[in-house]
Motif scaffolding. Structure first.
Motif, PDB file in Angstrom:
ATOM      1  N   ASN A   1       0.813  -1.217   0.000  1.00 45.89           N
ATOM      2  CA  ASN A   1       0.000   0.000   0.000  1.00 45.89           C
ATOM      3  C   ASN A   1       0.849   1.272   0.000  1.00 45.89           C
ATOM      4  OD1 ASN A   1      -2.344  -1.503   0.010  1.00 45.89           O
ATOM      5  ND2 ASN A   1      -2.634  -1.393   2.222  1.00 45.89           N
ATOM      6  N   GLN A   2       2.050   1.171   0.575  1.00 44.56           N
ATOM      7  CA  GLN A   2       2.953   2.322   0.623  1.00 44.56           C
ATOM      8  C   GLN A   2       3.870   2.390  -0.594  1.00 44.56           C
ATOM      9  OE1 GLN A   2       5.023   2.125   4.404  1.00 44.56           O
ATOM     10  NE2 GLN A   2       3.111   1.959   5.555  1.00 44.56           N
ATOM     11  N   ALA A   3       3.616   1.508  -1.550  1.00 49.13           N
ATOM     12  CA  ALA A   3       4.421   1.454  -2.785  1.00 49.13           C
ATOM     13  C   ALA A   3       5.899   1.200  -2.493  1.00 49.13           C
ATOM     14  CB  ALA A   3       4.244   2.738  -3.594  1.00 49.13           C
ATOM     15  N   LEU A   4       6.175   0.394  -1.472  1.00 51.20           N
ATOM     16  CA  LEU A   4       7.553   0.071  -1.109  1.00 51.20           C
ATOM     17  C   LEU A   4       7.932  -1.358  -1.507  1.00 51.20           C
ATOM     18  CD1 LEU A   4       7.685   1.637   2.487  1.00 51.20           C
ATOM     19  CD2 LEU A   4       8.745   2.552   0.413  1.00 51.20           C
ATOM     20  N   ALA A   5       7.003  -2.056  -2.149  1.00 54.02           N
ATOM     21  CA  ALA A   5       7.250  -3.449  -2.501  1.00 54.02           C
ATOM     22  C   ALA A   5       8.311  -3.566  -3.593  1.00 54.02           C
ATOM     23  CB  ALA A   5       5.956  -4.114  -2.955  1.00 54.02           C
ATOM     24  N   ASN A   6       9.113  -4.625  -3.489  1.00 55.98           N
ATOM     25  CA  ASN A   6      10.107  -4.923  -4.519  1.00 55.98           C
ATOM     26  C   ASN A   6      10.136  -6.432  -4.729  1.00 55.98           C
ATOM     27  OD1 ASN A   6      11.526  -5.912  -2.267  1.00 55.98           O
ATOM     28  ND2 ASN A   6      12.725  -4.035  -2.062  1.00 55.98           N
ATOM     29  N   THR A   7      11.122  -6.913  -5.460  1.00 47.64           N
ATOM     30  CA  THR A   7      11.181  -8.348  -5.748  1.00 47.64           C
ATOM     31  C   THR A   7      11.337  -9.182  -4.471  1.00 47.64           C
ATOM     32  OG1 THR A   7      13.563  -8.119  -6.149  1.00 47.64           O
ATOM     33  CG2 THR A   7      12.110  -8.065  -8.073  1.00 47.64           C
ATOM     34  N   LYS A   8      12.028  -8.622  -3.471  1.00 47.54           N
ATOM     35  CA  LYS A   8      12.182  -9.347  -2.213  1.00 47.54           C
ATOM     36  C   LYS A   8      10.846  -9.484  -1.493  1.00 47.54           C
ATOM     37  CE  LYS A   8      15.095  -9.716   1.891  1.00 47.54           C
ATOM     38  NZ  LYS A   8      16.258  -9.189   2.634  1.00 47.54           N
ATOM     39  N   THR A   9      10.035  -8.426  -1.571  1.00 37.25           N
ATOM     40  CA  THR A   9       8.696  -8.484  -0.964  1.00 37.25           C
ATOM     41  C   THR A   9       7.868  -9.592  -1.602  1.00 37.25           C
ATOM     42  OG1 THR A   9       8.818  -6.061  -0.819  1.00 37.25           O
ATOM     43  CG2 THR A   9       6.715  -7.086  -0.264  1.00 37.25           C
TER      44      THR A   9
END
Length: 315
Positions: free
Chosen positions: A163-171
């Motif tokens: 939701n905070q747009a902090l996701a990446n491939t690790k997420t």
């Protein structure tokens, strides 16, 4: 000259100005200040070649000259940690944090110590403080929740990260790993199936849950190429030994041979964080990651990890 740049980098991480490192104690004479600098540079040199006792010896010289120096305390904590002397590491990281309680790099070292001791509850508390300062490090808290079997909190945090747009491939990888951990397992996760020639060994492990016995079974499965059994075994026993990097490697090896390359990458990238002072094992992780990235047609990632493996073997 290279060591000078390394010192400047360390100081930058700690928020210490260059003059502050060598003059935090204004009572130091010019002669002692020179001794301090010489010992500190030598400590960094010895640490770089993995001679941690010698690095500590030089850092102790610095500490005797200026016991309040944060950079010295931090380096002592790191070197003791690399020697698996976690009590001493904790003493020095706490000294450094007393003066710089919000320094992320110091806090991360304390998390690493708690994680190595499998004290995940305390590691979580520190990591929660870290992400208030740097929200982009939230993935590390997800992993700690998983290791502590707080699966619902891990899921909730992943949603917050997205939701905070902090996701990446690790997420994404952690999310997949979390789903695999929470899906019902057809086999009894507390009981290893007796399906190899090592019946007595397996019976013994089911009774004792001895890690060395588990390693023998895993090596037998690898030798016999029982990759389905290896996947099931390592996946379940990671609940008992969540900080043993060899289990992550073995699980990644099983998944790779079962052609579940993305799942293997996720497990390997989690497990490599637990490899401390073991270059041969770390190089095996990188080799296996290179194999997986090659299989999913990501040659740049494959080459990067292959090079990391080669560099470790040269050291």
């Amino acid at each position: 000259m290279k060591s000078n740049y390394l010192v400047i980098y360390i100081l930058f991480l700690l928020g210490i100005n260059i003059g502050g490192l060598f003059a935090q104690n204004t009572t130091l004479t010019e002669e002692n200040n020179l001794k301090f600098q010489t010992s500190f540079f030598e400590a960094l040199k010895q640490k770089a070649i993995e001679n941690y006792p010698k690095a500590i010896e030089n850092l102790e010289n610095c500490y005797q000259l200026d016991s309040s120096n944060t950079a010295v305390q931090f380096e002592l904590a790191k070197n003791y940690f690399l020697l698996k002397r976690n009590y001493e590491a904790a003493v020095f990281i706490n000294k450094a944090l007393y003066k710089k309680p919000n320094n992320v790099y110091l806090l991360q070292q304390k998390v690493a110590i708690f994680k190595a001791d499998q004290n995940f509850k305390k590691a979580i508390k520190i990591q929660q403080k870290i992400i208030k300062i740097q929200p982009n490090l939230s993935n590390n808290l997800v992993l700690l929740y998983i290791l502590n079997h707080n699966y619902n909190k891990a899921k909730k945090l992943i949603v917050e990260i997205e939701n905070q747009a902090l996701a990446n491939t690790k997420t994404i990888g952690l999310s997949k790993y979390l789903k695999s951990k929470t899906q019902p397992n057809e086999s009894n996760k507390n009981q290893v199936e007796v399906n190899s020639e090592d019946d007595n060994l397996i019976v013994n492990y089911n009774q004792t849950k001895n890690y060395k016995t588990l390693v023998k079974i895993i090596n037998s499965y690898i030798k016999e190429e029982y990759f389905n059994q290896l996947n099931s075994l390592t996946k379940s026993e990671l609940d008992l030994f969540p900080t043993q990097p060899f289990l992550y490697y073995a699980n990644g090896l099983a998944l790779t041979n079962l052609k579940k390359y993305n799942d293997a990458i996720t497990v390997l990238e989690i497990g490599i964080d637990f490899v401390i002072d073991n270059p041969p094992l770390k190089s095996q992780f990188y080799d296996l990651l290179a194999t997986c990235y090659t299989a999913i047609n990501k040659p740049k990632e494959a080459l990067k990890h292959k090079q990391k493996a080669l560099n470790l073997r040269k050291e």
